[in-house]
Scaffold this active site. Structure first.
Site, PDB file in Angstrom:
ATOM      1  N   LEU A 119      -8.073  -7.120  16.576  1.00  0.00           N
ATOM      2  CA  LEU A 119      -8.727  -6.293  15.570  1.00  0.00           C
ATOM      3  C   LEU A 119      -8.875  -7.010  14.239  1.00  0.00           C
ATOM      4  O   LEU A 119      -9.761  -6.703  13.449  1.00  0.00           O
ATOM      5  CB  LEU A 119      -7.929  -5.000  15.353  1.00  0.00           C
TER       6      LEU A 119
ATOM      7  N   ASP B  97      -0.166  -5.836  -2.803  1.00  0.00           N
ATOM      8  CA  ASP B  97      -1.322  -6.516  -2.201  1.00  0.00           C
ATOM      9  C   ASP B  97      -2.449  -5.518  -1.919  1.00  0.00           C
ATOM     10  O   ASP B  97      -2.976  -5.456  -0.806  1.00  0.00           O
ATOM     11  CB  ASP B  97      -0.901  -7.230  -0.917  1.00  0.00           C
TER      12      ASP B  97
END
Length: 760
Positions: free
Chosen positions: A428, A549
């Site tokens: 993915l 992040d």
């Protein structure tokens, strides 16, 4: 907190009150009726015949808003069962009136409005006078007279967050009228919240939806032979002398209803009998063991050696409400005890509930439960809870109903995940710490398995532990759910819920192909949902969790494009006793806050900066840094702020693929917010909680000054702060002094110009 209540009634022997109270009511306003030219205004109310229910202007908490509401008259604190103008409050109850209009509708008006603030909105022709009456069951009825066989309108057909006895929850196939329960926004705002209970239009079951889109809970299908819903077996306890329950599903209607056979019993849920004593960190409280439990939601894992240490950890913290200890370790709760279930057999786990010592000593024959269950009420399950409460009160016990959920992570074997992912064949995506593969478990659950590959074994182990500790025991609709893990030597995997629409960056930056262009409505929804998830991490968890992040790659989208914050491998946990933490630089260049570069200790405002950078990309549909037509590098936040400051049309900076199909006010709001989020001084940036309020329109926002860093680095895109290529292996390289620029922008500033706005 969102609340969905279901309440039942009782009819006490109550006489003499009406005659006294009627002296305070003007003509054309009966004790329980509004007729003719009568009206409710100010402190005037009407009261049902036995004095059980009252209707009038209601002001929740410390707010300045007023609502037309019905509440229990004899229960202190105005327990509200219905609200008329829940999304359109009025500010002055003296100039507002609830009256019968000339066309026969019941309407709420004030002196300033030319049209009704709220109305029953009926269209009919009748020459008879109309009256509004508050009945003894809490139903507000509009009718043509006391002998009218069928009401023109009734509040029972338009419930808000409460299902009353003899009321219906379902829909009418002939009139297309549905009855749904929708939670309040919070305890001081009865406006329509995010949780809704309704009859599933596709199947004979009831469902709870989040944001009218994502299914949060289901009753399971109706089983005619057993007269229960498959996932609510507690309904069988309604077959008692106290309650009657029925589910009707025919050609004209489909609904549930219940009634109370014993009017001498009243339930109001649970309440703490004695307040906890916790002064100076010392507590005289004790714990009551309650076996055979499905544990509540949102536990926190604590690393201890034995059950005694687990109890001590909870007792030392005044906010700890319960603990549980078993082979999986110690789990404690610092929040409301939501969605517990007591099992009828000996399965389940033992939950130790914190009570005042006196309550524990007197609880040998009964279970006392902390009365903080006003969070997510579970529609139908709450209904079965009421019946079960009354049933077990006869046996001196208390039952709490809720949704069955798995509260501990599932440990997977490597070979099982290898089989589920077909030997990791369907990739993915990937990042610096590993790749993600799609898989399917034997029960058909689709998963995303993150196989940690990492820079080295130590780094990978550190990332693995960080991610498990960060999100292993927390759950939020806007945080990706960690279902389990695998740890067999160097084989480390994390198993997540699968997100069918992938990550946000795919939809923003990949042009052409079969990639769906996100509409402005969806983009705004993503901005709000991401902010809610981050606000939860920063402000609602036991420790403040700084994600470190935030970027489009780490925002995943489910089937309904609801955003989920993901990838907590770099997350930093900060104890509530600390305001900031000093740590090595982490994150992705292009989204790094100035304090990262200068080496200063960071706070949750570092995530706010990254979020602001992501907002610019959400608006423009492009990377913040890209090559311009004339060959130079273009930094979008600088050019966007310049255009906004110069008064250009905000739609000129919008993703051209949207062709201007967006609300200017919302685009301007989100752009101004992004500009505030990327301010050099972290004290000038809003918190994520304030970001949510700004996006939801509760606060207004001004245009800030251009951050000095944007001016300085606009022509120096090669700076490590703005270099946008993602490389996890470079997180700790090239730190640059930034002190001179972070201290340069010290002008006093504010992003809020109004502390609140009317929901009107």
């Amino acid at each position: 907190m969102n609340v969905i209540k279901i309440i039942h009634k009782h009819k006490p022997n109550f006489c003499g009150f009406i005659s006294i109270f009627s002296l305070l009511i003007p003509s054309c306003l009966g004790a329980d009726t509004i007729t003719g030219n009568g009206y409710l205004s100010g402190d005037k109310t009407i009261i049902s015949a036995t004095g059980l229910f009252e209707l009038g202007f209601y002001k929740p908490g410390n707010t300045s808003n007023y609502y037309i509401a019905i509440w229990y008259k004899k229960i202190p604190g105005k327990t509200v069962i219905w609200v008329a103008n829940r999304d359109k409050p009025v500010s002055d109850k003296r100039t507002s009136k609830l009256r019968i209009s000339s066309d026969g509708n019941l309407v709420l008006v004030n002196n300033e409005s030319k049209s009704p603030i709220w109305s029953t909105n009926l269209e009919y022709n009748t020459a008879k006078p109309v009256e509004a009456v508050l009945l003894d069951d809490g139903n507000l009825v509009l009718r043509t007279g006391s002998n009218s066989s069928a009401p023109l309108w009734q509040s029972f057909e338009h419930p808000t967050d409460t299902l009353m006895p003899d009321g219906k929850l379902g829909f009418n196939r002939v009139t297309n009228l549905s009855q749904v329960l929708t939670s309040w926004k919070n305890l001081e705002d009865p406006g329509t919240g995010l949780f809704t209970v309704k009859r599933d239009p596709k199947a004979s079951q009831f469902i709870m939806l989040w944001n009218k889109s994502e299914q949060y809970w289901t009753s399971g299908l109706w089983i005619p032979d057993q007269q229960i819903f498959s996932l609510v077996p507690e309904l069988r306890f309604l077959k008692t002398q106290l309650y009657s329950f029925s589910y009707v599903d025919n050609e004209t209607e489909s609904y549930i209803t219940y009634s109370v056979n014993n009017p001498s019993i009243v339930t109001r849920g649970c309440a703490r009998k004695t307040m906890l004593s916790c002064e100076g960190g010392k507590s005289g409280d004790k714990f009551l063991a309650t076996p055979s439990r499905i544990l509540p939601e949102h536990p926190q894992f604590v690393s201890v050696a034995n059950v005694g240490e687990c109890e001590s950890v909870c007792l030392r913290n005044c906010s700890c409400t319960a603990y549980a200890y078993d082979d999986n370790g110690c789990f404690i709760w610092f929040v409301e005890l939501l969605n517990m279930r007591q099992l009828s057999d000996n399965s389940g786990k033992t939950l130790h509930i914190r009570l005042a010592a006196s309550d524990v000593e007197t609880s040998s024959n009964k279970i006392l439960v902390i009365g903080i269950l006003a969070g997510l009420g579970m529609g139908l399950v709450a209904l079965s809870a009421l019946a079960y409460v009354a049933y077990w009160r006869q046996k001196r016990r208390l039952f709490i109903a809720g949704k069955t959920m798995e509260h501990s992570l599932t440990p997977f074997k490597y070979r099982d995940l290898q089989s589920a992912t077909k030997n990791f064949s369907q990739k993915l995506g990937g990042g610096g710490f590993g790749s993600v593969f799609k898989g399917t478990l034997p029960d058909s659950t689709v998963i995303a398995a993150k196989k940690l590959e990492g820079i080295n074994h130590i780094q990978g182990e550190k990332q693995f532990r960080a991610e498990v500790s960060a999100i292993g025991t927390i759950q939020h609709v806007n945080l990706v759910r960690l279902r389990g893990f695998c740890s067999e030597g160097s084989k480390k995997l994390l198993v997540y819920e699968y997100m069918p629409n992938g990550s946000l960056n795919t939809h923003l930056f990949n042009k052409g192909g079969n990639i769906e262009i996100l509409s402005w409505r969806v983009r705004y929804q993503i901005a709000v949902g991401t902010a809610r998830g981050l606000a939860y991490l920063h402000e609602a968890c036991r420790d403040c969790i700084i994600h470190c992040d935030i970027k489009p790659e780490n925002i995943l989208l489910d089937a309904e494009f609801c955003p989920k914050v993901a990838d907590f491998g770099l997350a930093k946990l900060v104890g509530r006793e600390f305001s900031r933490v000093l740590t090595t630089i982490r994150g992705t260049r292009g989204y790094l806050a100035p304090e990262w570069i200068s080496g200063d200790a960071i706070t949750a405002k570092a995530d706010v900066y990254s979020y602001g950078m992501m907002l610019f990309e959400l608006v423009s549909g492009r990377r913040n840094i890209q090559l311009a037509s004339e060959g130079r590098l273009d930094f979008f936040p600088t050019s966007a702020m310049g255009k906004l400051t110069e008064g250009e049309d905000v739609l000129t900076i919008l993703d051209p693929r949207l062709k201007g199909d967006a609300g200017k006010d919302e685009v301007m709001r989100i752009c101004k917010l992004a500009c505030w989020c990327i301010q050099d001084e972290e004290s000038h940036r809003p918190s994520m909680g304030q970001v949510v309020q700004l996006l939801e329109g509760f606060l207004d926002i001004n245009m800030p000054l251009m951050p000095r860093s944007l001016q300085m680095f606009a022509g120096n895109i090669d700076s490590p702060m703005f270099f946008s290529e993602y490389s996890s292996s470079q997180h700790t390289t090239e730190t640059t002094s930034y002190a001179s620029t972070t201290s340069a922008n010290k002008e006093p500033s504010t992003y809020v110009s109004a502390t609140s706005q009317s929901q009107e």
